[in-house]
Design an enzyme around this catalytic site. Structure first.
Site, PDB file in Angstrom:
ATOM      1  N   ASP A 129       0.838  -1.195   0.000  1.00  0.00           N
ATOM      2  CA  ASP A 129       0.000   0.000   0.000  1.00  0.00           C
ATOM      3  C   ASP A 129       0.878   1.252   0.000  1.00  0.00           C
ATOM      4  O   ASP A 129       2.046   1.205   0.374  1.00  0.00           O
ATOM      5  CB  ASP A 129      -0.922  -0.013   1.222  1.00  0.00           C
ATOM      6  CG  ASP A 129      -2.200   0.769   0.994  1.00  0.00           C
ATOM      7  OD1 ASP A 129      -2.296   1.469  -0.039  1.00  0.00           O
ATOM      8  OD2 ASP A 129      -3.100   0.683   1.835  1.00  0.00           O
ATOM      9  N   MET A 130       0.289   2.373  -0.419  1.00  0.00           N
ATOM     10  CA  MET A 130       1.014   3.639  -0.438  1.00  0.00           C
ATOM     11  C   MET A 130       0.440   4.546   0.649  1.00  0.00           C
ATOM     12  O   MET A 130      -0.778   4.621   0.835  1.00  0.00           O
ATOM     13  CB  MET A 130       0.896   4.312  -1.802  1.00  0.00           C
ATOM     14  CG  MET A 130       1.755   5.567  -1.954  1.00  0.00           C
ATOM     15  SD  MET A 130       3.536   5.270  -1.780  1.00  0.00           S
ATOM     16  CE  MET A 130       3.913   4.476  -3.350  1.00  0.00           C
ATOM     17  N   ARG A 179      -1.940  -0.902  -8.389  1.00  0.00           N
ATOM     18  CA  ARG A 179      -3.288  -0.504  -8.004  1.00  0.00           C
ATOM     19  C   ARG A 179      -3.299   1.021  -8.014  1.00  0.00           C
ATOM     20  O   ARG A 179      -2.634   1.659  -7.207  1.00  0.00           O
ATOM     21  CB  ARG A 179      -3.668  -1.045  -6.615  1.00  0.00           C
ATOM     22  CG  ARG A 179      -5.088  -0.649  -6.225  1.00  0.00           C
ATOM     23  CD  ARG A 179      -5.622  -1.443  -5.044  1.00  0.00           C
ATOM     24  NE  ARG A 179      -5.174  -0.934  -3.770  1.00  0.00           N
ATOM     25  CZ  ARG A 179      -4.401  -1.588  -2.914  1.00  0.00           C
ATOM     26  NH1 ARG A 179      -3.942  -2.787  -3.209  1.00  0.00           N
ATOM     27  NH2 ARG A 179      -4.051  -1.055  -1.776  1.00  0.00           N
ATOM     28  N   LYS A 182      -6.847   7.457  -6.508  1.00  0.00           N
ATOM     29  CA  LYS A 182      -6.760   8.902  -6.716  1.00  0.00           C
ATOM     30  C   LYS A 182      -5.869   9.554  -5.667  1.00  0.00           C
ATOM     31  O   LYS A 182      -5.097  10.458  -5.970  1.00  0.00           O
ATOM     32  CB  LYS A 182      -8.161   9.518  -6.698  1.00  0.00           C
ATOM     33  CG  LYS A 182      -8.992   9.138  -7.910  1.00  0.00           C
ATOM     34  CD  LYS A 182     -10.320   9.883  -7.952  1.00  0.00           C
ATOM     35  CE  LYS A 182     -11.140   9.493  -9.169  1.00  0.00           C
ATOM     36  NZ  LYS A 182     -12.440  10.216  -9.243  1.00  0.00           N
ATOM     37  N   ALA A 184      -5.637   9.961  -0.997  1.00  0.00           N
ATOM     38  CA  ALA A 184      -6.509  10.335   0.117  1.00  0.00           C
ATOM     39  C   ALA A 184      -5.790  11.083   1.237  1.00  0.00           C
ATOM     40  O   ALA A 184      -6.292  11.174   2.345  1.00  0.00           O
ATOM     41  CB  ALA A 184      -7.163   9.077   0.701  1.00  0.00           C
TER      42      ALA A 184
END
Length: 305
Positions: A129-130, A179, A182, A184
């Site tokens: 995940d980023m 993946r 946009k 967050a």
């Protein structure tokens, strides 16, 4: 409104108080079936029946010690074992700071390699995940090293960051799995697009270019968005290039646009639902409210008797 919720996500004072309130506990159930792994796994049944895959993430970030990171890695190995034992079409998504990135990058990589090796034996997949922009470069370095050793791994990239086109070009030699979301987090205009139209346009361009450039190569693209119009635009742009609806994935959160998830799966898209669980849900939930006005409307309704 977006800035308010992103500020609330960072507030330690609110984090210590709001999760105790009953209305907050009710509202968060919109986005997660429960705090336990068991609740998350049970939620997969109706999705599986509809041909929808699942992805699991235990909430939490910025751990205080490497001992905590060791526990997180052990937990995710258990998740992979449970997915396999139950015959679930499922994968895991892990934040690098959950695995000790704040303390030791090599240790975080070792955990990721171990998880990816375990995932390969169970037929699953590991997604990195980023997090906020302060971690972008370190996360890319981790993924480049990980992907070289373990191909069943992917990374999350954020379309609102101005650097993302360059990051995709940088990763192309390793045939990445991406993946695309946009974004967050509350990032400054110097490094991120802040206008929705700009973010959407960049998302469209990044997705279409990646799919076309990756034709005939073992890439993988997940569209991590609930914007169905944008998903369908991407599909229409790549169709003339011979890329069908099964040439990429649609990845949405549990509890958001559920009917659309089922509709898209029935229409021939490959769909995955990201199921979050755990008790460290407060900052994650605030970021979900910041993403879409419809989420705020639901939260307000939860205040009513």
């Amino acid at each position: 409104m977006r800035r308010l919720f992103l500020w609330a996500a960072r507030s330690q004072w609110l984090k210590a108080r709001l999760p105790r309130l009953p209305f907050m506990q009710r509202a968060v159930r919109r986005f997660m079936p429960g705090e336990t792994l068991e609740a998350a796994l049970l939620a997969a049944a109706p999705l599986q029946a509809a041909g929808i895959g699942t992805m699991y993430t235990r909430l939490g970030e910025n751990l205080e010690s490497l001992a905590e990171a060791d526990e997180v890695a052990a937990h995710y190995r258990q998740v992979l074992d449970e997915i396999a034992a139950r015959g679930i079409s499922g994968e895991i998504s892990v934040k690098p700071t959950q695995l000790g990135l704040d303390h030791d990058e090599d240790r975080a990589l070792a955990h990721l390699v171990s998880l990816a090796e375990h995932a390969a034996t169970t037929g699953s997949y590991v997604w990195v995940d980023m997090e906020g922009s302060a971690y972008t470069e370190a996360t890319l370095r981790l993924y480049e090293r990980l992907r070289a050793a373990q191909p069943r791994t992917g990374i999350c990239l954020q379309a609102y960051l101005r650097r993302t086109a360059g990051d995709i070009a940088r990763l192309l030699p390793v045939d990445p799995a991406i993946r695309l979301v946009k974004g967050a987090y509350d990032e400054p205009a110097t490094i991120a697009y802040r206008d929705k139209r700009q973010v959407d346009a960049n998302y469209l361009g990044l997705a279409v270019s990646f799919l076309k450039d990756g034709r005939g190569r073992p890439i993988r693209l997940g569209l991590g968005t609930h914007d169905v119009d944008l998903i369908e635009q991407i599909a229409s742009h790549v169709e003339p290039a011979g890329i069908g609806r099964d040439g990429f994935e649609v990845e949405m959160l549990y509890g958001i646009r559920t009917k659309e998830q089922y509709r898209l799966a029935k229409a021939g898209y490959r769909v995955q639902t990201l199921i979050a669980y755990g008790d460290a849900w407060y900052p994650w939930y605030m970021r979900r409210l910041a993403e879409r006005p419809a989420n705020v409307t639901f939260a307000i309704r939860s205040l009513l008797p």
